[in-house]
Scaffold this active site. Structure first.
Site, mmCIF file in Angstrom:
data_model
loop_
_atom_site.group_PDB
_atom_site.id
_atom_site.type_symbol
_atom_site.label_atom_id
_atom_site.label_comp_id
_atom_site.label_asym_id
_atom_site.label_seq_id
_atom_site.Cartn_x
_atom_site.Cartn_y
_atom_site.Cartn_z
ATOM 1 N N SER A 1 33.443 35.510 59.374
ATOM 2 C CA SER A 1 33.281 34.937 58.040
ATOM 3 C C SER A 1 32.620 33.555 58.110
ATOM 4 O O SER A 1 31.474 33.450 58.536
ATOM 5 C CB SER A 1 34.648 34.919 57.340
ATOM 6 O OG SER A 1 34.535 34.646 55.975
ATOM 7 N N HIS B 1 36.636 42.736 53.861
ATOM 8 C CA HIS B 1 36.322 41.485 54.573
ATOM 9 C C HIS B 1 37.310 41.350 55.730
ATOM 10 O O HIS B 1 38.244 40.548 55.689
ATOM 11 C CB HIS B 1 36.453 40.315 53.589
ATOM 12 C CG HIS B 1 35.751 39.064 54.041
ATOM 13 N ND1 HIS B 1 34.379 38.906 53.950
ATOM 14 C CD2 HIS B 1 36.222 37.908 54.578
ATOM 15 C CE1 HIS B 1 34.043 37.706 54.409
ATOM 16 N NE2 HIS B 1 35.141 37.087 54.793
ATOM 17 N N ASP C 1 33.431 44.760 50.384
ATOM 18 C CA ASP C 1 33.894 43.413 50.749
ATOM 19 C C ASP C 1 33.939 42.568 49.458
ATOM 20 O O ASP C 1 32.918 42.412 48.796
ATOM 21 C CB ASP C 1 32.911 42.811 51.769
ATOM 22 C CG ASP C 1 33.329 41.438 52.282
ATOM 23 O OD1 ASP C 1 33.983 40.689 51.531
ATOM 24 O OD2 ASP C 1 32.981 41.115 53.434
#
Length: 197
Positions: free
Chosen positions: A101, A181, A151
């Site tokens: 991320s 995610h 996501d």
């Protein structure tokens, strides 16, 4: 910057671990040892705070980057990694970024800013929401991308944009699609296979 350095084998590649928002330098250590326990590890804590959570650069909102801060933080992080490379005697070309991320996003920034320095990256749930004018040469770069279907943070169109960013610059790109995610087991298995090629 807070960090951990573990030397597991002299001269082995070095995982540079970059956590997601709210993480710390210990988050990705289990991932690194699952990927390859013999590789050395430099794990770095993001030094920007967002509502008390660690990040690598500022943002103005979800998916809305402070591009000026990103550029500044990219240089700062690069200088830190270069200092540690000197201190612990490893080469930048032996670095493999492993990011999740927010960590993936700063890794992309480093690869773009320091063209030619970094050759390998494993990026989980990356987002780089801009189209770049400049065509970097990534023909000697290998990148593994783990991207999320459904996501909530990174729309599929943005995942496709990350793939295109690397493919348009002639990188060797491997992709795996997962749910949401996340960093699930199937992404780890696919990443390990990629690493052992």
């Amino acid at each position: 910057m807070e960090y951990i350095y573990n030397e597991n084998k002299k001269g082995a590649p070095v995982f540079v671990l970059l956590h997601g928002t709210g993480g710390t330098e210990t988050d990705l250590l289990p991932l690194a040892s699952a990927l390859n326990p013999e590789y050395n590890v430099l794990s770095i804590r993001g030094n920007v705070k967002e509502n008390g959570m660690n990040r690598y650069f500022r943002r103005l909102g979800e998916g809305n980057y402070d591009w000026e801060d990103l550029e500044f933080r990219g240089k700062e992080l690069y200088e830190f990694i270069a200092r540690k490379a000197h201190e612990y005697d490893f080469k930048l070309e032996d670095v493999i970024f492993v990011g999740f991320s927010n960590g993936s996003n700063i890794a992309i920034q480093l690869m773009l800013q320091q063209e030619g320095e970094f050759k390998k990256a494993m990026l989980f749930a990356p987002l780089y929401p801009t189209d770049l004018e400049r065509k970097h040469d990534f023909s000697d770069v290998k990148v593994f991308l783990s991207l999320g279907k459904g996501d909530p943070i990174v729309p599929e169109s943005e995942s496709e944009r990350v793939i295109k960013l690397f493919e348009d610059r002639n990188a060797d790109v491997t992709t795996v699609w997962v749910n949401g995610h996340t960093l699930p087991q199937e992404a780890l298995i696919a990443g390990k296979e990629w690493l052992n090629q």
